[in-house]
Every structure is written in structure tokens, then in C-alpha cells.
Design a protein around this motif. Structure first.
Motif, PDB file in Angstrom:
ATOM      1  N   TYR A 147       0.548  -1.315   0.424  1.00  0.00           N
ATOM      2  CA  TYR A 147       0.347  -0.173   0.466  1.00  0.00           C
ATOM      3  C   TYR A 147       0.581   1.043  -0.290  1.00  0.00           C
ATOM      4  O   TYR A 147       1.758   0.994   0.379  1.00  0.00           O
ATOM      5  CB  TYR A 147      -0.914  -0.240   0.783  1.00  0.00           C
ATOM      6  CG  TYR A 147      -1.544   1.049   1.186  1.00  0.00           C
ATOM      7  CD1 TYR A 147      -2.893   0.996   0.532  1.00  0.00           C
ATOM      8  CD2 TYR A 147      -0.889   2.471   2.336  1.00  0.00           C
ATOM      9  CE1 TYR A 147      -3.935   2.467   1.042  1.00  0.00           C
ATOM     10  CE2 TYR A 147      -2.363   3.419   2.560  1.00  0.00           C
ATOM     11  CZ  TYR A 147      -3.986   3.640   1.539  1.00  0.00           C
ATOM     12  OH  TYR A 147      -4.536   5.187   1.908  1.00  0.00           O
ATOM     13  N   ILE A 148       0.659   1.903  -0.864  1.00  0.00           N
ATOM     14  CA  ILE A 148       1.190   3.445  -1.100  1.00  0.00           C
ATOM     15  C   ILE A 148       0.143   4.510  -1.185  1.00  0.00           C
ATOM     16  O   ILE A 148      -1.482   4.466  -1.366  1.00  0.00           O
ATOM     17  CB  ILE A 148       1.502   3.662  -2.013  1.00  0.00           C
ATOM     18  CG1 ILE A 148       2.704   2.914  -2.268  1.00  0.00           C
ATOM     19  CG2 ILE A 148       2.683   4.766  -2.188  1.00  0.00           C
ATOM     20  CD1 ILE A 148       3.740   2.576  -4.067  1.00  0.00           C
ATOM     21  N   ASP A 149       0.218   5.358   0.082  1.00  0.00           N
ATOM     22  CA  ASP A 149      -0.580   6.458   0.747  1.00  0.00           C
ATOM     23  C   ASP A 149      -0.549   7.215  -0.561  1.00  0.00           C
ATOM     24  O   ASP A 149       0.587   7.932  -0.874  1.00  0.00           O
ATOM     25  CB  ASP A 149      -0.272   7.487   1.896  1.00  0.00           C
ATOM     26  CG  ASP A 149      -1.275   7.730   1.985  1.00  0.00           C
ATOM     27  OD1 ASP A 149      -1.146   9.191   1.729  1.00  0.00           O
ATOM     28  OD2 ASP A 149      -2.198   8.029   3.083  1.00  0.00           O
ATOM     29  N   GLN A 150      -1.827   8.119  -0.865  1.00  0.00           N
ATOM     30  CA  GLN A 150      -2.015   8.655  -2.665  1.00  0.00           C
ATOM     31  C   GLN A 150      -1.303  10.382  -2.129  1.00  0.00           C
ATOM     32  O   GLN A 150      -1.409  11.061  -2.590  1.00  0.00           O
ATOM     33  CB  GLN A 150      -3.713   8.563  -2.634  1.00  0.00           C
ATOM     34  CG  GLN A 150      -3.834   7.016  -3.153  1.00  0.00           C
ATOM     35  CD  GLN A 150      -3.252   6.809  -4.621  1.00  0.00           C
ATOM     36  OE1 GLN A 150      -3.628   7.795  -5.479  1.00  0.00           O
ATOM     37  NE2 GLN A 150      -3.190   5.517  -4.690  1.00  0.00           N
ATOM     38  N   THR A 151      -1.622  10.810  -1.109  1.00  0.00           N
ATOM     39  CA  THR A 151      -1.652  11.490  -0.409  1.00  0.00           C
ATOM     40  C   THR A 151      -0.341  12.259  -0.189  1.00  0.00           C
ATOM     41  O   THR A 151       0.445  13.087  -0.780  1.00  0.00           O
ATOM     42  CB  THR A 151      -2.998  12.201   0.903  1.00  0.00           C
ATOM     43  OG1 THR A 151      -3.448  12.030   0.783  1.00  0.00           O
ATOM     44  CG2 THR A 151      -2.460  13.976   2.234  1.00  0.00           C
TER      45      THR A 151
END
Length: 84
Positions: A18-22
Motif C-alpha cells: 500500500y502507498i498513501d495517495q496523499t
């Protein structure tokens, strides 16, 4: 870590993808990892390796919530009791 036949499966790394979009930060959890469908089966996705990724349970549920996929209600619930 599980690595199957590379022609059929990509190697599951054993770490959350998972990579945080923000912020662009990547989750590095190794706890309660689950194989997630990028495009969910419920919305017409497939089980093809390119549609699979590894997410921790929290991020898997977060992704489902963002897509509007509700969790199923439990089959059995406790009967309501009335107190007099």
C-alpha cells in the motif's frame, strides 16, 4: 515468502504494497497480510497475477471501503432480549 511458478504467479514479497495517495509513503507492515484484488472480483476483476497485490488487513479493508464494497453482515446474530 511464497514464490510459485513465475509464469503463472508473481512472487509475493511478504510486505504490504500500500502507498498513501496523499503523502506517497509506503506501508511496511508484515502483519496480517492478505492478497488483494486491485480491481475487485465483485466489480468484474479477475484472479490474474497482474490484478493481485499484497496488503495488510487494515489497508485491504480501507481499499474496499473507498470502492464502496461493504463487508458482509454476520450470518448469525445474537437475539435481542427484553428485560422487564
Amino acid at each position: 515468502m511464497f514464490c510459485g511458478d513465475r509464469r503463472q504467479y508473481r512472487c509475493i514479497t511478504g510486505i504490504d504494497e500500500y502507498i498513501d495517495q496523499t503523502s506517497g509513503t509506503k506501508c511496511s507492515s508484515t502483519f496480517q497480510l492478505q492478497v488483494d484484488h486491485v480491481h475487485p472480483l465483485a466489480l468484474g476483476g479477475s484472479n490474474q497475477p497482474e490484478n493481485l497485490r499484497v496488503l495488510c488487513r487494515t489497508h485491504n479493508q480501507l481499499a474496499a471501503t473507498h470502492l464502496g464494497i461493504a463487508r458482509k453482515k454476520p450470518r448469525f446474530t445474537e437475539p435481542e432480549t427484553e428485560f422487564f
